[in-house]
Design a protein around this motif. Structure first.
Motif: not given
Length: 900
Positions: A124-132
């Motif tokens: 699972l690839i998550v960019d901008d993880g700070h916005d989750l």
């Protein structure tokens, strides 16, 4: 970044598109996701540091090993539970959309379908993880912890990862990579990969400083500079033709995107800081509010300095010009008025005043002459030539206009436009109606006249007009006559010492000192120039270490330098470096140059050419002709644009010699033409050196049969002068040409010479005199210790011949092996083009070439890592990429390509 010529990497090799400076992160992240002890990899960093690029490189490296599934974080969905999972749970009934169990079941069903299709583990690839949102982060953490999938997450450092994901790291089952800005070496490597040609070192220095090592800003600055012609390729060298523009289209887009995310109050605060920096935090908060300022500090768009006043600055200085360029004049004036209402005094810092005046000029506001003139002087010190001209042109008082024009002339001097500078200074010379205006620009006038090849005698004869003007002023003001005459006398003393030092006329200096000897040296500038003359005399006498000590005293005692003599620091460093180079004290010379570069900043464009020339001369003296050729070629291109120290002729001569050394006939002819067309404003010692190396280069090319006699003549220009140093240089070149008859005279000079370089070359001369194999070996080791690789090779070669004559073939082979090793250190065999010019090696970055060279020499990966002070993993990564680029299977095939 790697060259576009790079072939596709073999499976298992590091991804070819990985960012420079991130190789270790790439390899470690891939290993973590392939292993069994980690379930997640987090890539943390500020905007523009390359999180997304590194993530894509990791995915590309894993290739067909995984089933990649992308989840995109969104700032607009941060507070919406499971909002970013919308594409995966579209079939979920609305009433169950907030149920963690229902969301997890639906998501897992979707992921299982993808996994069944590929039969590969899930990533699972998550960019901008700070916005989750916290809920989504919790589900992803559960999936990873249960071993159902692995996570690859990118996140900004602020606000950082959501708590559920961060918990995986606390538990030790996630690997975290905090990206740092690129170093200067990494920036240089990136530029070489992008530009595909030689990059002037000052280009990398300036771009690294301006971007703060941020790859996004670096790329923006690079593209804008290429587009507007600030960065050009000339004769195969990339260099800056003017100061860096930091409000081009690419960088403007970056800043606009940042502004779109900010509130109106934050935009106002950001604009005010850009227009007035450095500016009091209290002042900005009084206009835009404390919350806006605090938010911008947290977002690392502005920062609080360590000053007692608590001043604010932009986090990235390159944002300044871009922000100011985006603000309309009307809005700028409105912001200025809102700030002035809360100010009770003008800025106290020099930089604050500079921004205040610049802002006022841009708004069309009235600025008093005193501030304009002070701003012009400050701008000239920072090489902001456009602001110099704007501020100077607005000065109204006739007396202060003389000073304003002198500041403009100083910018012309730095740009090597001596004719235009002389035209301005001649018009005002001796025309002032006060002592201050009479002295203004007089030192710069003398320096300009010297640069235009006027002799010291001619300059000082014309300078007598200053004495006559001083007498006139003293008669008009009897009460101040004594002070006026004293000031004029002091200024003439400084001018005399300066023009003699610039010309290197040390015999005349001694005579002049005797002529005016009753007058003590009254100013530290005069003392510095007199010391420079003494160092010049010592250099000619072969006492490099003594000359270096004298120049160190001159540098320490120069004190505060007037704005019109900003070139003095460069002048003193060049003379000190020349002394260190003659002596062979490479460490001191490199330290001097490094210290100058560290303190130069923007002025590297004006003064950097001399620094690069000095580096090239050091390489040439060490026998590393191929590297010297590259460095001197680049230095010449920089000196064509700006040459405040008039070093072009010497650099062209050295470049000609280096080209002749490696057999580059065409380049040598071009450099010789440059030397012959250059103005003859060199100091006497440097002029003699230039003439010698030109003769040496001609002999190397095989078209100067009288070279030895000519060199010996140049080494003794005047029997009445002590010129053992010049004669040593001439005889050393004779030895390099194979003239062993020069050895006895070198031994006669040896006792009076100073430094490891003369000692090593004289040791070789002594071995020639005895022709003993053991003496040759000892001389070779001495030359090696002095890092004189060509002379060490010559001594080993002589030892091999002596052993052969004695029938000792074993020792002959040993000496020949040592000779080859020294030639390898010297880049290549004399008369052959360096292997670095081979197209097959040209696609490698500088660091890759260094590692390949060490691998060819037989060093293991661990030994290479120790030599270059990097990790073994970094060495392995660079070698893998080098094999792919060179289309070889391993290090055993490298010697056939590189021959390095």
């Amino acid at each position: 970044m790697v060259s576009s010529k790079v072939p596709a990497a073999a499976p298992g090799a590091p991804a070819a598109g990985a960012l420079t400076g991130r190789s270790e992160d790439l390899i470690s992240a891939v290993e973590a996701l392939q292993g069994g002890s980690h379930v997640a990899v987090f890539v943390i960093g500020d905007s523009g540091l390359g999180k997304s690029r590194l993530i894509e490189a990791v995915v590309a490296e894993l290739g067909a090993e995984v089933t990649p599934v992308r989840i995109h974080g969104s700032a607009s969905l941060t507070k919406v539970p499971y909002g970013v999972l919308g594409p995966f749970i579209v079939g979920l009934p609305v009433q169950e959309a907030t149920s963690q169990l229902a969301v997890l079941r639906t998501l897992w069903s979707h992921l299982e379908e993808e996994k069944r299709a590929t039969q590969k583990p899930l990533l699972l690839i998550v960019d901008d993880g700070h916005d989750l949102d916290e809920a989504t982060a919790g589900i992803l953490a559960e999936l990873a912890a249960a071993g159902w999938a692995k996570l690859l997450v990118g996140s900004a450092a602020r606000p950082g990862l959501p708590e559920p994901l961060l918990q995986l790291w606390f538990e030790g089952i996630a690997e975290r990579h905090d990206l740092r800005p690129l170093t200067l070496a990494q920036t240089t490597e990136l530029l070489e990969g992008k530009l595909g040609a030689q990059v002037l070192p000052s280009v990398a220095e300036i771009l690294w400083e301006a971007s703060g090592g941020n790859p996004m800003l670096l790329n923006g600055l690079l593209e804008d500079a290429k587009k507007d012609g600030t960065l050009l390729r000339r004769n195969g060298v990339w260099l800056f033709t003017r100061h860096l523009n930091s409000h081009g289209d690419r960088l403007t887009d970056v800043v606009r995107r940042q502004l779109l995310l900010r509130s109106p109050e934050e935009r106002q605060a950001l604009n005010l800081v850009a227009l007035a920096e450095p500016v009091s935090r209290e002042l900005i908060e009084s206009v835009a509010g404390g919350d806006a300022v605090e938010s911008l500090i947290d977002s690392e768009l502005i920062r609080l300095t360590d000053s007692p006043a608590g001043e604010l600055r932009l986090w990235h200085t390159v944002y300044g010009d871009t922000l100011r360029n985006l603000i309309s004049p009307a809005r700028s004036l409105q912001l200025r008025q809102s700030l002035l209402r809360h100010m009770d005094s003008e800025p106290t810092s020099a930089e604050g005043l500079l921004r205040h005046v610049s802002w006022s000029i841009e708004c069309g506001a009235e600025v008093e002459d005193r501030q304009l003139l002070r701003a012009a002087v400050l701008a000239s010190r920072l090489d902001q030539d456009e602001l110099v001209r704007k501020a100077a042109a607005l000065v109204k008082d006739p007396e202060q206009q003389i000073a304003a024009r002198a500041v403009i002339a100083r910018t012309l001097f730095n740009a090597s436009d001596y004719g235009a500078a002389q035209e301005i200074l001649d018009a005002d010379f001796c025309e002032g109606e006060s002592l201050t205006s009479l002295l203004t620009g007089s030192l710069l006038w003398a320096a300009v006249m010297s640069a235009l090849s006027h002799t010291p005698a001619d300059i000082m004869q014309r300078a007598q007009d200053l004495k006559r003007a001083g007498d006139r002023l003293a008669k008009a003001s009897p009460e101040n006559s004594e002070a006026i005459i004293a000031a004029i006398t002091e200024r003439l003393g400084i001018m005399e010492a300066m023009v003699l030092a610039l010309a290197g006329e040390y015999p005349q200096a001694s005579a002049q000192a005797g002529h005016s000897g009753t007058r003590p040296v009254a100013h530290n500038l005069e003392a510095a120039f007199r010391l420079s003359l003494e160092a010049e005399r010592l250099l000619a006498a072969g006492k490099g270490l003594s000359a270096l000590a004298v120049m160190s005293q001159a540098i320490e005692g120069a004190g505060a330098v007037p704005y019109e003599l900003d070139f003095l620091a460069d002048f003193l460093v060049v003379r000190a470096a020349a002394a260190a180079v003659q002596a062979g004290d490479w460490q001191t010379s490199e330290s001097l140059l490094a210290g100058f570069v560290a303190g130069s900043g923007r002025s590297l464009i004006s003064f950097g050419g001399g620094v690069h020339a000095a580096h090239g001369i050091i390489l040439l003296y060490q026998g590393r002709a191929a590297q010297a050729l590259n460095t001197l070629s680049a230095a010449l291109e920089a000196l064509r644009l700006a040459d405040p120290q008039q070093l072009f002729a010497l650099t062209a001569a050295m470049a000609f010699s280096a080209a002749a050394e490696v057999g580059a006939q065409t380049k040598a002819e071009l450099f010789l033409a440059d030397f012959e067309a250059a103005p003859g404003a060199l100091p006497r010692y440097m002029s003699s050196l230039a003439a010698m190396v030109v003769v040496y280069g001609k002999a190397r090319l095989g078209n100067y049969p009288g070279a030895i006699a000519e060199l010996k003549r140049l080494g003794r220009p005047d029997p009445e002068m002590e010129t053992a140093g010049l004669e040593f240089e001439a005889l050393a070149l004779c030895l390099a040409l194979g003239d062993t008859d020069s050895a006895p005279r070198l031994l006669e000079l040896r006792a009076g010479l100073e430094g490891p370089r003369p000692a090593a070359i004289c040791a070789y001369a002594a071995a020639i005199s005895t022709d003993d194999a053991g003496d040759h070996l000892e001389a070779a080791k001495t030359c090696e210790a002095a890092e004189l690789w060509t002379f060490a090779a010559l001594a080993y070669d002589a030892a091999a011949h002596a052993y052969r004559d004695a029938g000792d073939t074993l020792r002959e082979r040993m000496a020949n092996s040592q000779r080859k090793r020294c030639l390898d250190r010297a880049d290549d065999l004399p008369g052959e083009e360096t292997a670095k010019n081979d197209d097959s090696l040209g696609i490698l970055t500088r660091r890759e070439r260094d590692i390949v060279a060490l691998a060819v020499r037989g060093l293991t990966d661990r030994q290479i890592a120790a030599e270059l002070q990097v990790s073994v993993r970094t060495v392995e990564g660079h070698l893998y990429r080098s094999y792919a680029k060179l289309n070889v299977k391993g290090r055993e095939q490298l010697p056939g390509i590189g021959g390095h």
